[in-house]
Motif scaffolding. Structure first.
Motif, short mmCIF file in Angstrom:
data_model
loop_
_atom_site.label_atom_id
_atom_site.label_comp_id
_atom_site.label_asym_id
_atom_site.label_seq_id
_atom_site.Cartn_x
_atom_site.Cartn_y
_atom_site.Cartn_z
N HIS A 16 -7.97 10.97 -4.49
CA HIS A 16 -7.04 10.62 -3.16
C HIS A 16 -5.69 10.85 -3.66
O HIS A 16 -5.46 10.92 -4.61
CB HIS A 16 -7.44 9.30 -2.87
N PRO A 50 -4.84 7.29 3.03
CA PRO A 50 -6.13 7.67 3.46
C PRO A 50 -6.57 9.17 3.25
O PRO A 50 -5.69 10.16 3.35
CB PRO A 50 -6.15 7.39 5.01
N THR A 51 -8.02 9.29 2.94
CA THR A 51 -8.50 10.70 2.76
C THR A 51 -8.87 11.42 3.82
O THR A 51 -9.32 12.60 3.93
CB THR A 51 -9.58 10.80 1.46
N CYS A 79 -2.33 11.68 7.68
CA CYS A 79 -3.31 10.67 7.09
C CYS A 79 -2.97 9.14 7.15
O CYS A 79 -1.93 8.79 6.51
CB CYS A 79 -3.33 11.11 5.50
N GLY A 80 -3.13 8.75 8.30
CA GLY A 80 -2.99 7.34 8.64
C GLY A 80 -1.54 7.13 8.74
O GLY A 80 -0.96 5.95 8.24
N GLN A 105 -10.77 15.94 6.13
CA GLN A 105 -11.18 15.15 5.01
C GLN A 105 -10.52 15.83 3.91
O GLN A 105 -11.05 16.73 3.66
CB GLN A 105 -12.58 14.97 5.25
#
Lengths: 128, 398
Positions: A16, A50-51, A79-80, A105
């Motif tokens: 991550h 986040p991934t 990402c978030g 992802q």
């Protein structure tokens, strides 16, 4: 121990990205900073990014410096709420396949071993 | 109130392959022609601003070629905004009252330079060694996104207006079609050939959706401007006063903090901020612009800057372009010079060259490509990092 391509890629427990978050204003940045570019405070804490994310924009690079394998898809991923740069991997770099708004992802892959046998790990994003 | 500053003389050399000239030859060509255009000599200059990113030359080295009078030189480096920043250094000196006349020069030799971010990444180190603030173990270009300009600006364009799917290959190619069409009227442009949409789209792909003819052209060239204070200008001949061009606004800005721009360049916020301030300073609005030269380093950049410079409604750049507004016979002609894709982009010269283009129309001296009756115009330049200049110029009413 494998080595990540950049210090903001953490390999354990699961791969991550790690951002530096300003303790005062909560702004997030990657990499070492002397002070917060938003509020000038001096202290940061590490936070996981986040991934998964949404592909905001991309390009497919066909012509690059000698030694860079082409074509490849470079992209910007949300990402978030954190903006991340990364390549889209695991699919052909084709604008018919890669589209703005698609969910992606984080994935890692091997960049090979150095002269001392240490493996380097890169990252990219795959369509979900 | 500080003093108004005017352009007294200005010149742009022909852009293109100038193999017979070195960097200082080109700088001297532009500087001497700007002085002649102004009707003054190096003896009248009290300050110099100078920009040359790749050639490692300085204002002092130019002075050795065209006149050493001991005046200071501000040698500036500000990416693609280098020339306009050099001009602004001269302007600030005049505004401060330290001088009443000065010269700014921007020059570059780039013909055949290839990729400006480097043409060879080499084979890399024998052992992985983290370097820099990100602890990178190798050159990240191609591994974590791209550092190539064609690809960066492609992503900027494809992200326009919440990633509007209409911001696509064909739209960007049609913007380049306009630029190449405009260039046919510009004898100073590096490339003056009209290109069809099909030719542009079938050109070799550099970074989708930018083909070669949608990228700014590396070339050689220089531009120079002689600036004067308004009170000094009023002591000069009526002809000099009539041809002088008023700098109604000159703004230089850097990126403010935005979270997204820490990772990926944001050319929009800085341009928007600079434009707002420029309109405020000049007391005019986007609707008053008779022509605009904006920084179309790549086709996609032009689209986002229609919006950033407020030439269209917020979010309306695609409809604005599709309406024909930015063609030379449209409501707001943009890049009638042919823009950086056909006129060429000798980096440090561009900031003054764009100002020369606008000034030449305001003087009614643009020949076949003259925008009739032009009274107010804008020149915009942005260098990644980011540095942005916006100048609003007005025809003389003296």
């Amino acid at each position: 121990m494998p080595i990540p391509i950049v210090n903001y890629l953490a390999l354990e427990p699961q791969p991550h990205l790690v951002a530096q978050q300003c303790t005062a204003c909560k702004a997030k940045v990657f990499g070492r900073h002397n002070a917060c570019p938003n509020c000038f405070a001096l202290d940061f804490t590490e936070v996981d990014v986040p991934t998964t994310g949404v592909l905001k924009t991309f390009t497919i690079v066909h012509h690059d410096a000698k030694g860079v394998p082409v074509p490849y898809c470079a992209a910007v991923i949300d990402c978030g709420g954190m903006t991340v740069m990364g390549n889209i991997i695991g699919v052909d770099p084709d604008p018919e396949i890669i589209t703005r708004g698609m969910e992606v992802q984080l994935k890692t892959y091997s960049l090979g071993n150095d002269a001392e046998g240490v493996e380097a790990i890169g990252f990219g994003f795959e369509p979900v | 109130m500080t003093e108004n500053v005017w352009i007294l003389g200005i010149h742009m050399t022909p852009f293109g392959k100038r193999a017979d000239k070195d960097v200082l030859d080109l700088a001297a060509e532009a500087a001497l022609a700007a002085l002649k255009d102004a009707g003054v000599t190096m003896r009248d200059m009290q300050v110099m601003g100078y920009g040359n990113l790749r050639g490692q030359t300085s204002g002092q080295s130019l002075q050795k070629q065209i006149g050493q009078t001991g005046i200071p030189s501000y040698n500036v480096s500000n990416a693609c905004a280098t020339g306009s920043t050099a001009m602004r250094a001269v302007m600030m000196s005049i505004k401060s009252g330290e001088s009443d006349m000065g010269i700014a020069v921007g020059v570059e030799k780039l013909y055949g330079a290839g990729l400006l971010t480097g043409n060879d990444v080499g084979s890399g180190p024998e052992t992985w060694t983290p370097k820099g603030r990100n602890g990178a173990i190798k050159n990240l270009d191609g591994y974590i996104g791209t550092s190539g300009m064609a690809g960066l600006f492609a992503q900027i364009g494809m992200a326009y207006n919440n990633s509007d799917p209409r911001a696509n290959f064909e739209l960007f190619a049609r913007i380049s079609e306009k630029s190449h069409s405009h260039s046919t009227l510009n004898p100073n442009a590096a490339y003056q050939n009209k290109m069809s949409l099909e030719q542009i789209m079938n050109d070799p792909m550099i970074a989708y959706p930018h083909t070669r003819s949608m990228c700014s052209a590396n070339c050689d060239g220089a531009a120079a401007a002689v600036l004067v204070s308004e009170s000094k200008l009023r002591t000069l001949s009526l002809e000099q006063q009539r041809r002088a061009v008023k700098i109604s606004a000159s703004v230089l800005a850097s990126d403010p903090w935005t979270e997204a721009a820490q990772e990926f360049p944001d050319v929009s916020t800085v341009t928007r901020n600079a434009a707002i301030k420029a309109y405020e300073l000049a007391g005019v609005g986007p609707q008053d612009m008779n022509l605009v030269e904006l920084h179309d380093c790549f086709a996609a950049a032009e689209l986002v800057h229609y919006d950033n410079l407020q030439l269209c409604e917020p979010g309306g750049a695609i409809d604005f372009f599709n309406s024909g507004a930015t063609w030379r016979d449209g409501k707001t002609p943009v890049n009638v010079s042919g823009g950086l894709q056909s006129k060429g982009h000798p980096i440090a010269a561009t900031g003054i060259a764009n100002i020369w283009e606008v000034a030449t129309h305001l003087r009614n001296e643009a020949g076949p490509r003259q925008i009739e009756g032009a009274k107010v115009g804008m020149a915009h330049v942005i260098g990644l990092g980011s540095s942005c200049t916006v100048h609003i110029l007005e025809k003389s009413s003296l």
